[in-house]
Write an enzyme that holds these catalytic residues in place. Structure first.
Site, PDB file in Angstrom:
ATOM      1  CG  HIS A 124      -1.909  -1.116   1.242  1.00  0.00           C
ATOM      2  ND1 HIS A 124      -2.726  -1.430   0.179  1.00  0.00           N
ATOM      3  CD2 HIS A 124      -2.181  -2.040   2.212  1.00  0.00           C
ATOM      4  CE1 HIS A 124      -3.470  -2.494   0.497  1.00  0.00           C
ATOM      5  NE2 HIS A 124      -3.149  -2.882   1.711  1.00  0.00           N
ATOM      6  CB  ALA A 125       4.396   1.952   0.688  1.00  0.00           C
TER       7      ALA A 125
END
Length: 310
Positions: A124-125
Site C-alpha cells: 500500500h506504500a
C-alpha cells in the site's frame, strides 16, 4: 540443524523494533506468537536476521523529500491515520528491515532460484505517501533494483493478498517491464483502487473453488502471455476465513492449494521467485501461523531438489 536444501529465509521479527514493543494494532500477530512462528520456520530452513535496506535504493522508488520527513518524524496526524498507527523510530526501523529482507531474498532468488522473506508485502506504500500499514514498498524497491541493474527484464508481481496492491500498481503504472496482478476482495480496503495491469476483484465470502478457478481462468493466461523472467509472490494469509481484515473465506487446504499452484508453476518454469508473506490478521493466531508455515512448506516442496536416491 542440517538441511537437505540450500534455501533460507530472512526475518525482521527479531529486530529491536519488534521485540521491544507490542504490535502497533490489535490485528497484528500478538508478540507472544512471534516466537512459535519463528521456531516453526527455523525447523524448515535457516532463519537470518534482516539487513537494513540502503536508503539510496528506497530513493529509486520513493520521493526523497517524503523519505526525509519520515526519517525525521516530521509527519502529520493525517499521514499517521493513513498509515494506521503513530510514527515512531520503530516504524522506520521496521520499514528498513522489511525491505532489506526482501532485497536479500531477491539476491537469493537470483543465485538459488528461491528467496523468502518471513515478512514483507507492504504493497500500500506509494512513491510519495504511506498507507495501510505500509511506509516503504519492499517489493517495488527490489523490483526496481532488478531492472536498474539489468538482472531481470520482465517482472511479475503476483499479489494474492486479500487487499488490492494499490501502491504497487501506482508505482509501476507506466513501467511495461513489470506486470502487476492483484486478486483481492472487491469490497475491502483500499476503497479507492488503483488500476493494476490485471485486477481480479472477488465477492465477499469467496471460497476455495471460486478462488482457484479465478487463478486458472483469469490470471494464468495473462501471466503466460507476459512471459516473466522473475516473480515476486505476495502470499497473503488474509484470504483465510476468520481474518479480521479480510472478506474472503478460503480454507487452510485452499490456501495451501493456492500456494502450491503458484510456486510449482514458478519452479517448473525455472523462474527466480521471491515469496513474501504479506497480510494476515486472523482471529486465531494458530491458524495464521499454520498458514505461514504452509507457505514455506509449499515453497520448499516446489523448489527443493529431490533427495539423493529419490
Amino acid at each position: 540443524m542440517g538441511f537437505t536444501h540450500p534455501f533460507r529465509a530472512f526475518t525482521p521479527f527479531r529486530r529491536a523494533a519488534y521485540v521491544g514493543a507490542p504490535a502497533p494494532r490489535r490485528q497484528f500477530l500478538p508478540r507472544e506468537f512471534i516466537a512459535p512462528l519463528l521456531d516453526g520456520a527455523a525447523a524448515r530452513l535457516p532463519l537470518l536476521d534482516a539487513p537494513d535496506l540502503p536508503w539510496p535504493l528506497a530513493e529509486a522508488v520513493h520521493d526523497p523529500a517524503f523519505l526525509a520527513r519520515w526519517r525525521e518524524g516530521q509527519v502529520t496526524r493525517a499521514e499517521e491515520r493513513a498509515l494506521g498507527f503513530p510514527w515512531s523510530p520503530a516504524v522506520v526501523e521496521r520499514g528498513l528491515g522489511s525491505c532489506g529482507a526482501t532485497l536479500a531474498a531477491t539476491r537469493d532468488a537470483l543465485t538459488l532460484g528461491l528467496g523468502v522473506n518471513l515478512g514483507g508485502g507492504t504493497h500500500h506504500a506509494y512513491a510519495g505517501h504511506a498507507e495501510g500499514f505500509s511506509f516503504l514498498n519492499d517489493v517495488a524497491i527490489s523490483a526496481r533494483w532488478l531492472l536498474d541493474t539489468g538482472q531481470a527484464r520482465h517482472i511479475l508481481i503476483l499479489d494474492l493478498d486479500v487487499h488490492q496492491g494499490n501502491g504497487t500498481a501506482a508505482i509501476f503504472a507506466h513501467e511495461g517491464r513489470v506486470l502487476t496482478v492483484s486478486v483481492h476482495a472487491q469490497n475491502n480496503y483500499p476503497f479507492r483502487k488503483e488500476a493494476s495491469d490485471l485486477d481480479v476483484p472477488l465477492p465477499d465470502g469467496t471460497g476455495d473453488a471460486a478462488y482457484l478457478g479465478a487463478l486458472d481462468r483469469e490470471v494464468a493466461p495473462v501471466v503466460a502471455a507476459f512471459a516473466p523472467d522473475f516473480v515476486f509472490y505476495l502470499a497473503g494469509a488474509d484470504v483465510l476465513g476468520g481474518d479480521q481484515l479480510g472478506k474472503l473465506a478460503l480454507s487452510p487446504a485452499g490456501v495451501r492449494r493456492r500456494d502450491d499452484r503458484v510456486l510449482r508453476w514458478a519452479a517448473r518454469a525455472r523462474l527466480p521467485t521471491v515469496t513474501v508473506m504479506a497480510g494476515g490478521y486472523n482471529r486465531d493466531p494458530h491458524a495464521l501461523i499454520a498458514a505461514r508455515l504452509g507457505t514455506l512448506d509449499a515453497a520448499l516442496s516446489a523448489f527443493a531438489p529431490p533427495a539423493a536416491g529419490g
